[in-house]
Design an enzyme around this catalytic site. Structure first.
Site: not given
Length: 529
Positions: A265, A278
């Site tokens: 990501s 996250y």
């Protein structure tokens, strides 16, 4: 050759079995090479030397092959041989062929010819891929692409029903046992170990893993609970670690390398608000990939972490360097001018699809037609099955001309010109000028690349120029192309899409590209698989 009988006593330990297997396979391969050398005839090419049938005392029979159906055929043939021997001894005495007779059966001239007609192996043929989150969006798309390119896949997911449904879909489309679904919680060590054992029993090992299972949460930092923090760490940190560790063990034992892909990501690189849990674990995940790569290099184990953002950045860079062209949903490598693929290689690549395309093309030819055929292997297949009816055929292909020479009612006109030995075709100014003398109703041509924005292309300028000339002398142009040509751009432009009236292709052609071509008024004739 006989099966490999492993010299191992069931009272011995597993390491002794491993050692016996390794030494037994190595000895078998050397023995097969010697068997080939003793019996070979002129023109024979040695087949694969690995044993197809392995017999292990106390365990049973293990079969090998480039895919599951092939390995099962080996087992079925061995069972059949035992049944024949048993039946023969019931009636009398079984007498085997001698070594040379057996060799001549194995290397019967028509057998390698038959095998040469099979489609070329795909990029990921003989590879086994383990995909976590296999029933989800990224996981299922990855699985579909890998299976389409030849791989066998294990779809590991908490959602077993979804994984099995996708596996059933892939098996129905691509063949028996190309995919299996397994239930796995990436945070559960026992479940991960069990899933890799199941994969080894199904396919023999793992060559690729795609670490994809994940989640995403969002909370301001001061509102991030320990539960949310641990959830992210367990799934995206511990989960990636456990899956990679078990894959590393198998790949290291297999001694043939492997590939790990971590789905990352942009948060692993750039800090953002409301995603501290996250983002932190995605950064850890990326560094874990680096650590595994550092240890795996000596074993041929590659590890890469990919994100949509870094892929787009790399694509932009490569496009700026002129190495590829961006397209809708992907990119196409720009190929430099290169020698033509020899005709013998082209005639065996995707042969079944080309034959079916050729059969469909024949349906559009009527008695009395004047047609032009290029030097593609598909045009050669057309020439083979073209009925002996009144026709005039203009071609720059020696193979096509020779194939048609035995058909009395077909008048064949060869362009002449500069001979290209690889493709056995005529090109150059003389060949192009000769086409100026003729007018035909239909042209049947192929190309190395089909690109929605850039049109039809060829690997060499000379082939592109003569195909351009064929298009100009024809009332209707039929483009013949199998699925592998879609999304490709080669060196030299043949034509834009407004010059193509019909496209005949197979059922595996990209559906979105087919729809867009129809919207551009190209009559696409897509054959069912």
């Amino acid at each position: 050759m006989s099966p490999l009988f492993v010299d191992w006593d069931p009272s011995q330990d597993v390491q002794a079995l491993i050692d016996s297997l390794k030494s037994g396979i190595a000895s078998y391969k050397e023995a097969y090479k010697a068997y080939f050398e003793r019996n070979k005839n002129a023109g024979d090419i040695i087949d694969e030397t690995a044993p197809r049938v392995i017999l292990i005392p106390g365990i049973g029979m293990v079969n090998t092959g480039k895919n599951v159906p092939n390995s099962r055929i080996s087992g079925a043939l061995f069972h059949r041989a035992i049944a024949v021997i048993r039946g023969a001894t019931t009636l009398g005495e079984f007498v085997s062929l001698n070594e040379n007779e057996s060799f001549n059966v194995d290397y019967w001239p028509l057998e390698p010819y038959k095998l040469s007609l099979a489609p070329a192996e795909a990029e990921f043929s003989r590879k086994v891929a383990f995909i976590t989150g296999g029933a989800g969006g990224i996981g299922s798309a990855t699985a579909r692409r890998l299976v389409a390119d030849g791989a066998h896949v294990i779809l590991a997911d908490l959602n077993l029903e979804g994984a099995q449904k996708l596996a059933d879909e892939l098996n129905e489309k691509y063949g028996e046992l190309r995919a299996i679904g397994v239930k796995m919680d990436v945070t559960n060590e026992e479940a991960v170990i069990a899933a890799f054992k199941e994969s080894a029993l199904a396919y023999g090992g793992v060559d690729i893993i795609v670490n994809n299972a994940g989640l995403a949460t969002s909370s301001p930092f001061d509102e991030t609970s320990l539960k949310e923090w641990n959830l992210n760490m367990n799934v995206l940190g511990t989960g990636y670690f456990l899956v990679a560790r078990e894959a590393f063990k198998q790949m290291k034992q297999q001694t043939i390398g492997g590939s790990m892909v971590f789905v990352g990501s942009k948060n692993s690189i750039y800090a953002g608000k409301n995603a501290s849990a996250y983002s932190s674990v995605k950064a850890m995940e990326t560094h874990l990939a680096r650590c595994i790569a550092a240890e795996g290099g000596e074993f041929g184990i590659r590890v890469n972490s990919v994100t949509e953002e870094t892929i787009r950045r790399d694509l932009d860079k490569l496009e700026d360097e002129g190495k590829l062209l961006r397209s809708h949903g992907g990119a196409i490598r720009v190929k430099e001018s290169q020698p033509e693929t020899p005709f013998r290689e082209r005639e065996t690549m995707n042969a079944e699809q080309k034959r079916r395309i050729a059969e469909e093309a024949i349906r559009h030819i009527e008695p009395g037609d004047r047609i032009v055929l290029d030097a593609s292997s598909t045009a050669w297949y057309m020439a083979q099955i073209l009925p002996d009816i009144p026709l005039t055929v203009v071609t720059n292909s020696i193979k096509v001309a020779l194939e048609l020479s035995s058909k009395d009612k077909i008048q064949v006109i060869s362009t002449g010109g500069l001979l290209t030995r690889g493709s056995l075709s005529y090109v150059g100014p003389l060949a192009e000028r000769s086409l100026d003398f003729y007018h035909v109703e239909k042209a049947f041509i192929s190309g190395k690349g089909l690109h929605l924005q850039k049109g039809v292309s060829e690997s060499s300028e000379s082939q592109a120029l003569i195909k351009q000339k064929m298009i100009t002398i024809a009332d209707e142009v039929f483009l013949l192309a199998d699925y592998s040509k879609f999304g490709q751009q080669s060196f030299a432009l043949v034509s834009r899409w407004d010059q193509i009236h019909h496209l005949i292709t197979d059922g595996r052609a990209d559906a979105e590209a087919v729809n867009q071509l129809r919207e551009r008024s190209v009559d696409v004739i897509q054959l069912n698989d």
